[in-house]
Write a protein that holds these residues in place. Structure first.
Motif, mmCIF file in Angstrom:
data_model
loop_
_atom_site.group_PDB
_atom_site.id
_atom_site.type_symbol
_atom_site.label_atom_id
_atom_site.label_comp_id
_atom_site.label_asym_id
_atom_site.label_seq_id
_atom_site.Cartn_x
_atom_site.Cartn_y
_atom_site.Cartn_z
ATOM 1 N N LYS A 4 0.924 -1.308 -0.014
ATOM 2 C CA LYS A 4 0.106 0.041 -0.229
ATOM 3 C C LYS A 4 1.024 1.302 0.046
ATOM 4 C CE LYS A 4 -3.495 -2.138 2.779
ATOM 5 N NZ LYS A 4 -2.925 -2.952 4.136
ATOM 6 N N LEU A 6 0.548 5.406 0.377
ATOM 7 C CA LEU A 6 -0.407 6.841 0.622
ATOM 8 C C LEU A 6 0.420 7.858 -0.341
ATOM 9 C CD1 LEU A 6 -2.706 8.312 1.675
ATOM 10 C CD2 LEU A 6 -1.316 8.585 3.627
ATOM 11 N N GLU A 29 -3.458 5.028 -2.215
ATOM 12 C CA GLU A 29 -4.570 5.801 -1.458
ATOM 13 C C GLU A 29 -3.970 7.337 -1.799
ATOM 14 O OE1 GLU A 29 -7.643 5.708 0.484
ATOM 15 O OE2 GLU A 29 -7.578 3.577 0.015
ATOM 16 N N THR A 30 -4.888 8.361 -1.607
ATOM 17 C CA THR A 30 -4.362 9.567 -1.971
ATOM 18 C C THR A 30 -5.213 10.361 -0.813
ATOM 19 O OG1 THR A 30 -6.207 10.048 -3.475
ATOM 20 C CG2 THR A 30 -4.390 9.435 -4.405
ATOM 21 N N ALA A 37 -4.389 13.419 5.344
ATOM 22 C CA ALA A 37 -3.551 12.308 5.567
ATOM 23 C C ALA A 37 -3.583 11.681 6.907
ATOM 24 C CB ALA A 37 -2.045 12.665 5.020
ATOM 25 N N LYS A 40 -6.491 9.694 7.434
ATOM 26 C CA LYS A 40 -6.544 8.302 6.912
ATOM 27 C C LYS A 40 -5.538 7.209 7.624
ATOM 28 C CE LYS A 40 -8.089 9.389 2.297
ATOM 29 N NZ LYS A 40 -8.150 8.810 0.805
ATOM 30 N N LEU A 44 -5.278 3.492 8.009
ATOM 31 C CA LEU A 44 -4.437 2.852 6.751
ATOM 32 C C LEU A 44 -3.125 2.647 7.428
ATOM 33 C CD1 LEU A 44 -4.149 1.995 3.766
ATOM 34 C CD2 LEU A 44 -3.668 4.616 3.460
ATOM 35 N N PRO A 46 0.194 2.201 5.614
ATOM 36 C CA PRO A 46 0.813 2.225 4.268
ATOM 37 C C PRO A 46 2.368 1.565 4.356
ATOM 38 C CG PRO A 46 0.903 4.401 4.791
ATOM 39 C CD PRO A 46 0.029 3.620 5.916
ATOM 40 N N ILE A 49 5.009 6.078 1.943
ATOM 41 C CA ILE A 49 4.146 7.175 2.085
ATOM 42 C C ILE A 49 5.126 8.461 1.138
ATOM 43 C CG2 ILE A 49 3.409 9.441 3.378
ATOM 44 C CD1 ILE A 49 3.361 7.537 5.753
#
Length: 128
Positions: A4, A6, A29-30, A37, A40, A44, A46, A49
């Motif tokens: 993942k 971000l 993901e954005t 951020a 999120k 999340l 990630p 990043i």
């Protein structure tokens, strides 16, 4: 399991560009602000990043400081993006805990290699 990423940038075009460029290899993901951020990042986790530095309200430096205070993200690789090519900004990013710094405009292939290097540091080099 797919890794993942971000992507955080207040410029929607950068988020869309990176999402389209990376979506075949990663779950992307954005977020369009540092504040979004951080929200999120409560759900999340990630593997990498990617964050812009020049953003309104909270810049990438402050965001990086906040990320490093979140226990489970303490060692998550962060790649900073900036239109500023000055080494003082790059040094500041490294001192705040960024693993890499990529100047805008960036070559998407270079960014892909930076991501792979941070996801798989031991295996990155194919031949020694």
């Amino acid at each position: 399991m797919r890794k993942k990423i971000l992507v955080i940038d207040d410029e929607l075009t950068t988020c869309v560009l990176l999402e389209n460029f990376l979506k075949n290899d990663y779950d992307v993901e954005t977020a369009n602000s540092a504040k979004e951020a951080l929200v999120k990042l409560k759900e999340l986790i990630p593997d990498v990043i990617i964050s812009d530095i020049q953003m309104p309200h909270m810049n990438g430096f402050k965001l990086l400081e906040q990320i490093r205070l979140i226990g489970f993200l303490k060692h998550t690789p962060v790649v900073m993006l900036s239109g500023n090519k000055e080494s003082s900004e790059r040094i500041k990013c490294y001192r705040l805990g960024a693993q890499d710094y990529v100047s805008k405009p960036f070559n998407p292939e270079e960014l892909r290699e930076v991501i792979k290097k941070n996801l798989y540091p031991i295996n990155y080099c194919r031949s020694w």
